[in-house]
Design a protein around this motif. Sequence first.
Motif, PDB file in Angstrom:
ATOM      1  N   SER A   1       0.859  -1.194   0.000  1.00 29.55           N
ATOM      2  CA  SER A   1       0.000   0.000   0.000  1.00 29.55           C
ATOM      3  C   SER A   1       0.890   1.236   0.000  1.00 29.55           C
ATOM      4  CB  SER A   1      -0.886   0.011   1.249  1.00 29.55           C
ATOM      5  OG  SER A   1      -0.086   0.200   2.411  1.00 29.55           O
ATOM      6  N   ALA A   2       0.279   2.413  -0.225  1.00 32.21           N
ATOM      7  CA  ALA A   2       1.035   3.676  -0.243  1.00 32.21           C
ATOM      8  C   ALA A   2       1.764   3.899   1.079  1.00 32.21           C
ATOM      9  CB  ALA A   2       0.090   4.841  -0.529  1.00 32.21           C
ATOM     10  N   LEU A   3       1.101   3.554   2.190  1.00 33.14           N
ATOM     11  CA  LEU A   3       1.691   3.747   3.513  1.00 33.14           C
ATOM     12  C   LEU A   3       2.890   2.831   3.722  1.00 33.14           C
ATOM     13  CD1 LEU A   3       1.265   5.431   6.047  1.00 33.14           C
ATOM     14  CD2 LEU A   3      -0.151   3.591   6.967  1.00 33.14           C
ATOM     15  N   MET A   4       2.761   1.569   3.315  1.00 37.19           N
ATOM     16  CA  MET A   4       3.864   0.608   3.458  1.00 37.19           C
ATOM     17  C   MET A   4       5.059   1.002   2.587  1.00 37.19           C
ATOM     18  SD  MET A   4       1.529  -2.827   3.398  1.00 37.19           S
ATOM     19  CE  MET A   4       2.837  -4.054   3.355  1.00 37.19           C
ATOM     20  N   ILE A   5       4.776   1.502   1.392  1.00 38.68           N
ATOM     21  CA  ILE A   5       5.845   1.973   0.497  1.00 38.68           C
ATOM     22  C   ILE A   5       6.592   3.139   1.155  1.00 38.68           C
ATOM     23  CG2 ILE A   5       6.340   3.158  -1.689  1.00 38.68           C
ATOM     24  CD1 ILE A   5       4.002   1.543  -2.904  1.00 38.68           C
ATOM     25  N   GLY A   6       5.821   4.074   1.706  1.00 39.94           N
ATOM     26  CA  GLY A   6       6.410   5.237   2.370  1.00 39.94           C
ATOM     27  C   GLY A   6       7.311   4.844   3.524  1.00 39.94           C
ATOM     28  N   GLU A   7       6.873   3.877   4.329  1.00 38.63           N
ATOM     29  CA  GLU A   7       7.668   3.430   5.479  1.00 38.63           C
ATOM     30  C   GLU A   7       8.962   2.756   5.021  1.00 38.63           C
ATOM     31  OE1 GLU A   7       4.773   1.019   7.397  1.00 38.63           O
ATOM     32  OE2 GLU A   7       3.913   2.673   8.557  1.00 38.63           O
ATOM     33  N   THR A   8       8.886   2.008   3.914  1.00 41.96           N
ATOM     34  CA  THR A   8      10.078   1.341   3.379  1.00 41.96           C
ATOM     35  C   THR A   8      11.062   2.358   2.822  1.00 41.96           C
ATOM     36  OG1 THR A   8       8.680  -0.547   2.774  1.00 41.96           O
ATOM     37  CG2 THR A   8      10.881  -0.473   1.805  1.00 41.96           C
ATOM     38  N   MET A   9      10.543   3.368   2.126  1.00 48.38           N
ATOM     39  CA  MET A   9      11.389   4.389   1.492  1.00 48.38           C
ATOM     40  C   MET A   9      12.025   5.333   2.511  1.00 48.38           C
ATOM     41  SD  MET A   9      11.317   4.096  -1.867  1.00 48.38           S
ATOM     42  CE  MET A   9      11.617   5.739  -2.510  1.00 48.38           C
ATOM     43  N   PHE A  10      11.495   5.347   3.724  1.00 48.82           N
ATOM     44  CA  PHE A  10      11.941   6.312   4.727  1.00 48.82           C
ATOM     45  C   PHE A  10      13.387   6.072   5.156  1.00 48.82           C
ATOM     46  CE2 PHE A  10      11.435   8.603   8.905  1.00 48.82           C
ATOM     47  CZ  PHE A  10      11.122   9.818   8.345  1.00 48.82           C
ATOM     48  N   VAL A  11      13.888   4.855   4.890  1.00 43.57           N
ATOM     49  CA  VAL A  11      15.265   4.507   5.276  1.00 43.57           C
ATOM     50  C   VAL A  11      16.274   5.467   4.646  1.00 43.57           C
ATOM     51  CG1 VAL A  11      17.056   2.726   5.096  1.00 43.57           C
ATOM     52  CG2 VAL A  11      14.705   2.078   5.642  1.00 43.57           C
ATOM     53  N   SER A  12      16.102   5.744   3.346  1.00 40.67           N
ATOM     54  CA  SER A  12      17.014   6.667   2.653  1.00 40.67           C
ATOM     55  C   SER A  12      16.953   8.058   3.271  1.00 40.67           C
ATOM     56  CB  SER A  12      16.663   6.762   1.163  1.00 40.67           C
ATOM     57  OG  SER A  12      17.066   5.608   0.487  1.00 40.67           O
ATOM     58  N   GLY A  13      15.747   8.496   3.626  1.00 41.47           N
ATOM     59  CA  GLY A  13      15.566   9.821   4.217  1.00 41.47           C
ATOM     60  C   GLY A  13      16.291   9.953   5.549  1.00 41.47           C
ATOM     61  N   ILE A  14      16.165   8.939   6.403  1.00 42.84           N
ATOM     62  CA  ILE A  14      16.847   8.957   7.704  1.00 42.84           C
ATOM     63  C   ILE A  14      18.363   8.979   7.492  1.00 42.84           C
ATOM     64  CG2 ILE A  14      17.309   7.600   9.791  1.00 42.84           C
ATOM     65  CD1 ILE A  14      14.426   6.576   9.614  1.00 42.84           C
ATOM     66  N   THR A  15      18.832   8.168   6.540  1.00 41.88           N
ATOM     67  CA  THR A  15      20.272   8.116   6.257  1.00 41.88           C
ATOM     68  C   THR A  15      20.800   9.479   5.826  1.00 41.88           C
ATOM     69  OG1 THR A  15      20.019   5.819   5.523  1.00 41.88           O
ATOM     70  CG2 THR A  15      22.052   6.931   4.912  1.00 41.88           C
ATOM     71  N   MET A  16      20.088  10.152   4.910  1.00 38.69           N
ATOM     72  CA  MET A  16      20.502  11.479   4.445  1.00 38.69           C
ATOM     73  C   MET A  16      20.577  12.464   5.612  1.00 38.69           C
ATOM     74  SD  MET A  16      18.221  11.805   0.984  1.00 38.69           S
ATOM     75  CE  MET A  16      18.436  10.688  -0.391  1.00 38.69           C
ATOM     76  N   PHE A  17      19.581  12.399   6.489  1.00 38.91           N
ATOM     77  CA  PHE A  17      19.509  13.313   7.626  1.00 38.91           C
ATOM     78  C   PHE A  17      20.715  13.120   8.548  1.00 38.91           C
ATOM     79  CE2 PHE A  17      17.965  14.761  11.777  1.00 38.91           C
ATOM     80  CZ  PHE A  17      17.432  15.999  11.430  1.00 38.91           C
ATOM     81  N   LEU A  18      21.105  11.854   8.786  1.00 34.54           N
ATOM     82  CA  LEU A  18      22.211  11.552   9.688  1.00 34.54           C
ATOM     83  C   LEU A  18      23.573  11.853   9.058  1.00 34.54           C
ATOM     84  CD1 LEU A  18      20.927   8.168  11.192  1.00 34.54           C
ATOM     85  CD2 LEU A  18      20.900  10.417  12.283  1.00 34.54           C
ATOM     86  N   VAL A  19      23.674  11.689   7.744  1.00 29.99           N
ATOM     87  CA  VAL A  19      24.955  11.850   7.053  1.00 29.99           C
ATOM     88  C   VAL A  19      25.279  13.324   6.780  1.00 29.99           C
ATOM     89  CG1 VAL A  19      26.148  11.382   4.845  1.00 29.99           C
ATOM     90  CG2 VAL A  19      24.947   9.545   6.035  1.00 29.99           C
ATOM     91  N   ALA A  20      24.248  14.190   6.648  1.00 28.91           N
ATOM     92  CA  ALA A  20      24.455  15.596   6.278  1.00 28.91           C
ATOM     93  C   ALA A  20      25.488  16.317   7.149  1.00 28.91           C
ATOM     94  CB  ALA A  20      23.121  16.341   6.286  1.00 28.91           C
ATOM     95  N   PRO A  21      25.422  16.217   8.495  1.00 30.25           N
ATOM     96  CA  PRO A  21      26.443  16.917   9.310  1.00 30.25           C
ATOM     97  C   PRO A  21      27.859  16.392   9.045  1.00 30.25           C
ATOM     98  CG  PRO A  21      24.577  16.218  10.668  1.00 30.25           C
ATOM     99  CD  PRO A  21      24.416  15.553   9.337  1.00 30.25           C
ATOM    100  N   LEU A  22      27.988  15.079   8.813  1.00 30.40           N
ATOM    101  CA  LEU A  22      29.305  14.501   8.521  1.00 30.40           C
ATOM    102  C   LEU A  22      29.870  15.065   7.219  1.00 30.40           C
ATOM    103  CD1 LEU A  22      31.550  12.378   9.015  1.00 30.40           C
ATOM    104  CD2 LEU A  22      30.120  10.734   7.760  1.00 30.40           C
ATOM    105  N   VAL A  23      29.004  15.182   6.209  1.00 27.57           N
ATOM    106  CA  VAL A  23      29.439  15.745   4.922  1.00 27.57           C
ATOM    107  C   VAL A  23      29.930  17.175   5.115  1.00 27.57           C
ATOM    108  CG1 VAL A  23      28.670  16.426   2.607  1.00 27.57           C
ATOM    109  CG2 VAL A  23      27.934  14.243   3.562  1.00 27.57           C
ATOM    110  N   GLY A  24      29.207  17.953   5.917  1.00 30.38           N
ATOM    111  CA  GLY A  24      29.598  19.334   6.193  1.00 30.38           C
ATOM    112  C   GLY A  24      30.976  19.414   6.838  1.00 30.38           C
ATOM    113  N   ARG A  25      31.242  18.541   7.811  1.00 30.58           N
ATOM    114  CA  ARG A  25      32.545  18.541   8.492  1.00 30.58           C
ATOM    115  C   ARG A  25      33.668  18.132   7.532  1.00 30.58           C
ATOM    116  NH1 ARG A  25      33.049  18.718  13.953  1.00 30.58           N
ATOM    117  NH2 ARG A  25      31.131  18.858  15.182  1.00 30.58           N
ATOM    118  N   LEU A  26      33.413  17.109   6.729  1.00 28.18           N
ATOM    119  CA  LEU A  26      34.449  16.598   5.823  1.00 28.18           C
ATOM    120  C   LEU A  26      34.798  17.605   4.725  1.00 28.18           C
ATOM    121  CD1 LEU A  26      33.404  12.843   5.436  1.00 28.18           C
ATOM    122  CD2 LEU A  26      35.330  13.765   6.736  1.00 28.18           C
ATOM    123  N   MET A  27      33.797  18.420   4.317  1.00 31.67           N
ATOM    124  CA  MET A  27      34.059  19.414   3.258  1.00 31.67           C
ATOM    125  C   MET A  27      35.118  20.427   3.687  1.00 31.67           C
ATOM    126  SD  MET A  27      30.675  20.355   1.077  1.00 31.67           S
ATOM    127  CE  MET A  27      29.986  21.354   2.353  1.00 31.67           C
TER     128      MET A  27
END
Length: 528
Positions: free
Chosen positions: A315-341
């Motif tokens: 269902s649309a809801l189940m798809i959204g929950e599965t896709m959320f993994v990439s979103g969480i990863t981006m959120f956590l990685v963003a500060p690291l990318v900023g420091r490394l730059m």
Amino acid sequence: MANATTASPAMMANPASERIAPKRLFAFIIMVFGMFMSILDIQIVSASLSEIQAGLSASSSEVSWVQTAYLIAEVIAIPLSGFLSRAFGTRLLFAISAAGFTVSSLLCGFATTIEEMILWRALQGFLGAGMIPTVFASAYTVFPRTKFHIVGPIIGLVATLAPTIGPTVGGYITDLMSWNWLFFINVMPGVAITLGVLALVDFDEPHFELLDRFDWWGLLFMAGFLGTLEYVLEEGPQYEWMQDTSVAICAWICAISAIAFFWRVFTAAEPIVNLRTFSDRNFAVGCTLQFCIGIGLYGLTYIYPRYLAEVRGYSALMIGETMFVSGITMFLVAPLVGRLMAKLDMRYMIAFGLIVFAIGSYQMTWITRDYDFYELLVPQILRGIGMMFAMVPTNNIALGTLAPDRVKNASGLFNLMRNLGGAVGLAVINTVLNDRADLHITRLQERVTWGNATATETLTMLQQKFQGLGDSTLMAMKQLSQIVHRQAVVMSFGDAFLMLTLFYLGLSLLVALLNKPASPFGAGGDAH
């Protein structure tokens, strides 16, 4: 080489300044929220089109225009924003965009026919588009270069996170309330953003005299070129490209408008878009990378949900929950990318991001019909890491090394490239999925014969299963045909992922064409 040592206005005022004024930072964060809403609304309806179709009594071909109308309007407005930002100033343009986006969102929620919805969605896309490049331009002109490693990841995160979590947010809202709230939910934040920008933004001054030289012919040619290009890319794959009359007509309009547009921008006294910015090598290569990153950003936001819906029956809801993994990863990685730059050569970071993205896609080339949340977990994490490492340094190298007076115009072109990349990516992925599925069906049908022991055993087992329910032989044959078709579809997804793998591995080599950027975190000088 890019003018990497040109100081931003903030630095020229106080070269030693390391501090961002709280008022200015708060104003920028408000603008970022506006950009987030605008990008989110591209994908927020994608998981809920069937509910909108039912609510407006529309056909499947009509309801697809709820998304297409927004994309076409947005792709026309984004490059226009550079000129308008100089004419109206950041404060006024952003407030007009936010207010217009809010009003059109309200009208979308109250729409009672599909025609009304398409009209208001086009208006929503056109008006909201001005917020996206304006935020990018502000990030690279308002703040000192020493702070680019803070503001860069913020806008990079929003540009990647918003389309990634769009289906998730849309699925939740539709499931909890109704499809109308996909649009009503924009109203209160939209009002707050409009008032906040009017009260706090003071980044630059308007130059209304530019409006006297507004190039209406340039706008007409640009709209004809980009609007019909978006239509051809959206509709082409499902209608066999030039075999469809409307696609063929739009392709001709696109070609003629493109010639007229390029002639106009190089001859007009005040062109609607200044393409000479592409003479800057880092900006030109950065735009090419952004175009290609857009293919992966929007392509995978499309391909994963399509697999989960068609093959797994989510269902649309189940798809959204599965896709959320990439979103969480981006959120956590963003500060690291900023420091490394601040410490690493950004070209290596971009290459690393593209290779990680390719590895994530390669893991999906072995896809089967049994791939579920846990099988998709690592590829989605790698996708999130790759996107952030590739996009944020690309933004900085392309826009952060330009002279401040060129950034507004360049920002519109840069963001346009990401959207066009997404449109091209979807068209190519759809074509690959359709053509390869047909090829695999033909090959599998050649193997599923009476001489194939596995096929015969499967057919016998299905006949026993349907015994007493009617014509068991016919039902078994139909079921076997569905199994073959589903397997062919799954194999076509594997082919699409393999194509993306090879594409991004090849793209990582393009980074070598970038000039080594001067350190963006000091007042100038070469990087070490």
